[in-house]
Design a protein around this motif. Structure first.
Motif, PDB file in Angstrom:
ATOM      1  N   ARG A   4     -20.085-105.221 -59.301  1.00  0.00           N
ATOM      2  CA  ARG A   4     -18.484-104.396 -59.009  1.00  0.00           C
ATOM      3  C   ARG A   4     -18.621-102.887 -58.314  1.00  0.00           C
ATOM      4  NH1 ARG A   4     -13.435-105.990 -58.214  1.00  0.00           N
ATOM      5  NH2 ARG A   4     -14.697-108.189 -59.393  1.00  0.00           N
ATOM      6  N   ARG A   6     -17.153 -99.350 -57.229  1.00  0.00           N
ATOM      7  CA  ARG A   6     -15.703 -98.482 -57.089  1.00  0.00           C
ATOM      8  C   ARG A   6     -15.766 -97.152 -56.624  1.00  0.00           C
ATOM      9  NH1 ARG A   6     -12.527 -96.695 -62.357  1.00  0.00           N
ATOM     10  NH2 ARG A   6     -10.638 -95.478 -61.550  1.00  0.00           N
ATOM     11  N   LEU A   8     -14.118 -93.456 -55.689  1.00  0.00           N
ATOM     12  CA  LEU A   8     -13.198 -92.450 -56.241  1.00  0.00           C
ATOM     13  C   LEU A   8     -12.960 -91.590 -54.788  1.00  0.00           C
ATOM     14  CD1 LEU A   8     -13.664 -93.032 -60.265  1.00  0.00           C
ATOM     15  CD2 LEU A   8     -11.722 -94.400 -58.544  1.00  0.00           C
ATOM     16  N   ASP A  11      -9.882 -95.341 -54.927  1.00  0.00           N
ATOM     17  CA  ASP A  11      -9.979 -96.417 -56.679  1.00  0.00           C
ATOM     18  C   ASP A  11     -10.248 -97.490 -55.769  1.00  0.00           C
ATOM     19  OD1 ASP A  11     -10.125 -98.045 -58.959  1.00  0.00           O
ATOM     20  OD2 ASP A  11      -8.130 -97.661 -59.468  1.00  0.00           O
ATOM     21  N   THR A  13     -12.259-101.358 -55.066  1.00  0.00           N
ATOM     22  CA  THR A  13     -12.961-101.377 -55.225  1.00  0.00           C
ATOM     23  C   THR A  13     -13.989-102.874 -54.925  1.00  0.00           C
ATOM     24  OG1 THR A  13     -12.595-100.979 -57.737  1.00  0.00           O
ATOM     25  CG2 THR A  13     -13.886-102.530 -57.743  1.00  0.00           C
ATOM     26  N   GLU A  50     -21.378 -92.014 -61.972  1.00  0.00           N
ATOM     27  CA  GLU A  50     -19.807 -92.074 -62.952  1.00  0.00           C
ATOM     28  C   GLU A  50     -20.882 -91.023 -64.087  1.00  0.00           C
ATOM     29  OE1 GLU A  50     -22.255 -95.550 -64.019  1.00  0.00           O
ATOM     30  OE2 GLU A  50     -21.389 -94.733 -61.821  1.00  0.00           O
ATOM     31  N   GLU A  68     -20.851-102.366 -63.180  1.00  0.00           N
ATOM     32  CA  GLU A  68     -20.253-102.021 -61.946  1.00  0.00           C
ATOM     33  C   GLU A  68     -20.520-100.709 -61.996  1.00  0.00           C
ATOM     34  OE1 GLU A  68     -15.650-101.555 -62.753  1.00  0.00           O
ATOM     35  OE2 GLU A  68     -15.938 -99.625 -63.431  1.00  0.00           O
ATOM     36  N   THR A  70     -19.085 -96.702 -60.401  1.00  0.00           N
ATOM     37  CA  THR A  70     -18.398 -95.924 -59.573  1.00  0.00           C
ATOM     38  C   THR A  70     -18.891 -95.084 -58.722  1.00  0.00           C
ATOM     39  OG1 THR A  70     -17.314 -96.722 -61.986  1.00  0.00           O
ATOM     40  CG2 THR A  70     -15.620 -94.574 -60.628  1.00  0.00           C
TER      41      THR A  70
END
Length: 79
Positions: A4, A6, A8, A11, A13, A50, A68, A70
């Motif tokens: 997944r 994501r 930003l 937001d 996904t 992230e 995931e 980010t």
């Protein structure tokens, strides 16, 4: 294996495959990442992960070993 991804700050996904180019994932998600040279040397496509690491989306792909990912997008008015 599906990961997944994501994006930003919006937001957004989307699921992606390990090894899939990040620009393709972003495009499929409707996320715009500016590009310049498409070889990683102009840094127009720099995004931040992230954990604080940055990478150039034009030469990066979805990494293995995560569930995931980010990605923090920057807005650079010069591009």
């Amino acid at each position: 294996m599906s990961i997944r991804v994501r994006f930003l700050p919006d937001d957004i996904t989307v699921d992606a495959q390990v090894g899939e180019p990040l620009l393709d994932v972003a495009d499929r998600a409707g996320v715009f990442i500016p590009t310049g040279c498409l070889m990683g040397s102009c840094f127009a496509c720099t995004v931040e992960l992230e954990d604080g690491d940055s990478l150039r989306a034009c030469i990066a792909s979805v990494p293995a070993g995560r569930e995931e990912l980010t990605i923090h997008l920057f807005s650079d008015p010069t591009w």
